[in-house]
Scaffold this motif. Structure first.
Motif, PDB file in Angstrom:
ATOM      1  N   GLN A  27       5.659  -5.640  11.038  1.00  0.00           N
ATOM      2  CA  GLN A  27       5.617  -4.966  12.413  1.00  0.00           C
ATOM      3  C   GLN A  27       6.515  -4.372  12.906  1.00  0.00           C
ATOM      4  O   GLN A  27       6.391  -3.864  14.078  1.00  0.00           O
ATOM      5  N   GLY A  28       7.471  -4.194  12.102  1.00  0.00           N
ATOM      6  CA  GLY A  28       8.599  -3.257  12.519  1.00  0.00           C
ATOM      7  C   GLY A  28       9.018  -2.128  11.692  1.00  0.00           C
ATOM      8  O   GLY A  28       7.938  -1.610  10.861  1.00  0.00           O
ATOM      9  N   GLN A  29      10.080  -1.458  12.005  1.00  0.00           N
ATOM     10  CA  GLN A  29      10.442  -0.126  11.088  1.00  0.00           C
ATOM     11  C   GLN A  29      11.902  -0.112  11.161  1.00  0.00           C
ATOM     12  O   GLN A  29      12.609  -0.663  12.036  1.00  0.00           O
ATOM     13  N   ASN A  30      12.108   0.781  10.073  1.00  0.00           N
ATOM     14  CA  ASN A  30      13.753   0.874   9.891  1.00  0.00           C
ATOM     15  C   ASN A  30      13.749   2.707   9.415  1.00  0.00           C
ATOM     16  O   ASN A  30      13.225   2.703   8.192  1.00  0.00           O
ATOM     17  N   ASN A  31      14.364   3.361  10.219  1.00  0.00           N
ATOM     18  CA  ASN A  31      14.328   4.911   9.936  1.00  0.00           C
ATOM     19  C   ASN A  31      13.131   5.348   9.577  1.00  0.00           C
ATOM     20  O   ASN A  31      13.117   6.346   8.911  1.00  0.00           O
ATOM     21  N   GLY A  32      11.863   4.888  10.393  1.00  0.00           N
ATOM     22  CA  GLY A  32      10.510   5.363  10.102  1.00  0.00           C
ATOM     23  C   GLY A  32       9.826   4.761   8.776  1.00  0.00           C
ATOM     24  O   GLY A  32       8.704   5.133   8.733  1.00  0.00           O
ATOM     25  N   TYR A  33      10.564   3.718   8.190  1.00  0.00           N
ATOM     26  CA  TYR A  33       9.921   3.254   7.066  1.00  0.00           C
ATOM     27  C   TYR A  33       9.588   1.424   7.439  1.00  0.00           C
ATOM     28  O   TYR A  33      10.356   0.857   7.942  1.00  0.00           O
ATOM     29  N   SER A  34       8.241   1.231   7.539  1.00  0.00           N
ATOM     30  CA  SER A  34       7.824  -0.243   7.720  1.00  0.00           C
ATOM     31  C   SER A  34       8.096  -1.183   6.616  1.00  0.00           C
ATOM     32  O   SER A  34       8.388  -2.288   6.541  1.00  0.00           O
ATOM     33  N   SER A  35       7.636  -0.544   5.281  1.00  0.00           N
ATOM     34  CA  SER A  35       8.035  -1.280   4.114  1.00  0.00           C
ATOM     35  C   SER A  35       8.129  -0.182   2.849  1.00  0.00           C
ATOM     36  O   SER A  35       7.752   0.779   2.949  1.00  0.00           O
ATOM     37  N   SER A  36       9.000  -0.954   1.879  1.00  0.00           N
ATOM     38  CA  SER A  36       9.187   0.041   0.836  1.00  0.00           C
ATOM     39  C   SER A  36       9.286  -1.110  -0.410  1.00  0.00           C
ATOM     40  O   SER A  36      10.035  -2.004  -0.495  1.00  0.00           O
ATOM     41  N   ILE A  37       8.107  -0.926  -1.235  1.00  0.00           N
ATOM     42  CA  ILE A  37       7.921  -1.886  -2.249  1.00  0.00           C
ATOM     43  C   ILE A  37       7.696  -1.158  -3.659  1.00  0.00           C
ATOM     44  O   ILE A  37       7.183  -0.159  -3.621  1.00  0.00           O
ATOM     45  N   ALA A  38       8.403  -1.689  -4.696  1.00  0.00           N
ATOM     46  CA  ALA A  38       8.285  -1.135  -6.054  1.00  0.00           C
ATOM     47  C   ALA A  38       7.970  -2.290  -6.958  1.00  0.00           C
ATOM     48  O   ALA A  38       8.157  -3.431  -6.753  1.00  0.00           O
ATOM     49  N   GLY A  39       7.047  -1.886  -8.149  1.00  0.00           N
ATOM     50  CA  GLY A  39       6.555  -3.004  -9.003  1.00  0.00           C
ATOM     51  C   GLY A  39       5.317  -2.795  -9.514  1.00  0.00           C
ATOM     52  O   GLY A  39       4.751  -1.756  -9.537  1.00  0.00           O
ATOM     53  N   THR A  40       4.816  -3.786 -10.091  1.00  0.00           N
ATOM     54  CA  THR A  40       3.425  -3.913 -10.544  1.00  0.00           C
ATOM     55  C   THR A  40       2.510  -4.981 -10.143  1.00  0.00           C
ATOM     56  O   THR A  40       3.081  -6.225  -9.822  1.00  0.00           O
ATOM     57  N   ILE A  41       1.249  -4.937  -9.930  1.00  0.00           N
ATOM     58  CA  ILE A  41       0.366  -5.933  -9.591  1.00  0.00           C
ATOM     59  C   ILE A  41      -0.864  -6.036 -10.577  1.00  0.00           C
ATOM     60  O   ILE A  41      -1.551  -4.856 -10.464  1.00  0.00           O
ATOM     61  N   LEU A  42      -0.957  -7.140 -11.324  1.00  0.00           N
ATOM     62  CA  LEU A  42      -1.924  -7.101 -12.175  1.00  0.00           C
ATOM     63  C   LEU A  42      -2.817  -8.291 -12.207  1.00  0.00           C
ATOM     64  O   LEU A  42      -2.319  -9.253 -11.684  1.00  0.00           O
ATOM     65  N   PRO A  43      -4.150  -8.157 -12.431  1.00  0.00           N
ATOM     66  CA  PRO A  43      -4.569  -7.027 -13.571  1.00  0.00           C
ATOM     67  C   PRO A  43      -5.475  -6.073 -12.629  1.00  0.00           C
ATOM     68  O   PRO A  43      -5.557  -5.001 -13.411  1.00  0.00           O
ATOM     69  N   LEU A  44      -5.684  -6.215 -11.135  1.00  0.00           N
ATOM     70  CA  LEU A  44      -6.560  -5.314 -10.692  1.00  0.00           C
ATOM     71  C   LEU A  44      -5.733  -4.525  -9.717  1.00  0.00           C
ATOM     72  O   LEU A  44      -6.082  -3.518  -9.274  1.00  0.00           O
ATOM     73  N   GLY A  45      -4.354  -4.585  -9.508  1.00  0.00           N
ATOM     74  CA  GLY A  45      -3.646  -3.882  -8.789  1.00  0.00           C
ATOM     75  C   GLY A  45      -3.994  -3.890  -7.110  1.00  0.00           C
ATOM     76  O   GLY A  45      -3.604  -3.049  -6.663  1.00  0.00           O
ATOM     77  N   THR A  46      -4.334  -5.092  -6.641  1.00  0.00           N
ATOM     78  CA  THR A  46      -5.015  -5.026  -5.674  1.00  0.00           C
ATOM     79  C   THR A  46      -3.729  -5.462  -4.401  1.00  0.00           C
ATOM     80  O   THR A  46      -2.980  -6.420  -4.700  1.00  0.00           O
ATOM     81  N   TYR A  47      -3.554  -4.434  -3.690  1.00  0.00           N
ATOM     82  CA  TYR A  47      -2.631  -4.418  -2.608  1.00  0.00           C
ATOM     83  C   TYR A  47      -3.173  -4.189  -1.096  1.00  0.00           C
ATOM     84  O   TYR A  47      -3.624  -3.118  -0.823  1.00  0.00           O
TER      85      TYR A  47
END
Length: 204
Positions: free
Chosen positions: A148-168
């Motif tokens: 619900q918030g932001q920091n310098n214009g970014y609400s979220s920054s996520i890196a990585g993998t989601i297997l097996p379907l990659g559902t985000y």
């Protein structure tokens, strides 16, 4: 202190789990709960549970400086105010909620969330930063983000993998940009959006 199917250790003051290691090690339970109703909770000693559940709750923030590994158990973290600052958390399902705060990376490039189930990240503030994203390694489930918030214009920054379907899945009404592996994924005209996550750490 209560014991049985759930071992609950609760206080109104600042809570460091290392002070409870001897007691926890001698107890029998399916769920371990650490709670402070008026202060901050610090995980300053490794927590290793074999396929058991862990619940952490605090009033003004949760800081993890040591590893958590619950096998296939569920990890739940909730703080009313303040941030959740993550080290390395390994488990099945993950439910992390910073009701009026942020969810932050506290261990650099090392994974923050290693999950064999579904993971939910909820923040009244923001998740990760542009310079230091939250690192996830999900194998066997999905990732759902509500921010619900932001920091310098970014609400979220996520890196990585989601297997097996990659559902985000994320809330499209987030006020700032949503980054996934350094790429913007935010769409409009929907309450929720679902995308496939590329199976690599970085795409730029």
């Amino acid at each position: 202190y209560t014991a049985g199917d759930e071992l609950k250790l609760s206080t109104t003051g600042a809570f460091s789990n290392s002070t409870m290691d001897a007691l926890v090690g001698s107890a029998s339970f399916n769920t371990l709960q650490y709670q402070t109703t008026d202060n901050t909770l610090t995980i300053d000693s490794d927590i290793t549970l074999t396929d058991k559940n862990l619940t952490l709750s605090a009033q003004t923030g949760i800081t993890q400086t040591n590893d958590i590994d619950v096998g296939t158990g569920t990890v739940t973290m909730t703080t009313a105010t303040g941030d959740i600052t993550l080290g390395d958390v390994t488990g099945g399902d993950m439910n992390l909620t910073a009701t009026a705060g942020n969810i932050l990376d506290g261990n650099g490039a090392t994974d923050n969330v290693t999950s064999t189930g579904d993971s939910s990240l909820v923040a009244g503030g923001y998740i990760g930063t542009n310079d230091d994203p939250l690192d996830v390694n999900i194998n066997g489930g999905s990732l759902d983000v509500n921010v619900q918030g932001q920091n310098n214009g970014y609400s979220s920054s996520i890196a990585g993998t989601i297997l097996p379907l990659g559902t985000y899945t994320y809330n499209a009404d987030a006020p700032g940009s949503l980054l996934l592996n350094n790429a913007s994924v935010k769409s409009s005209n929907a309450a929720k959006r679902r995308i496939r996550l590329l199976r690599q750490r970085d795409i730029n």
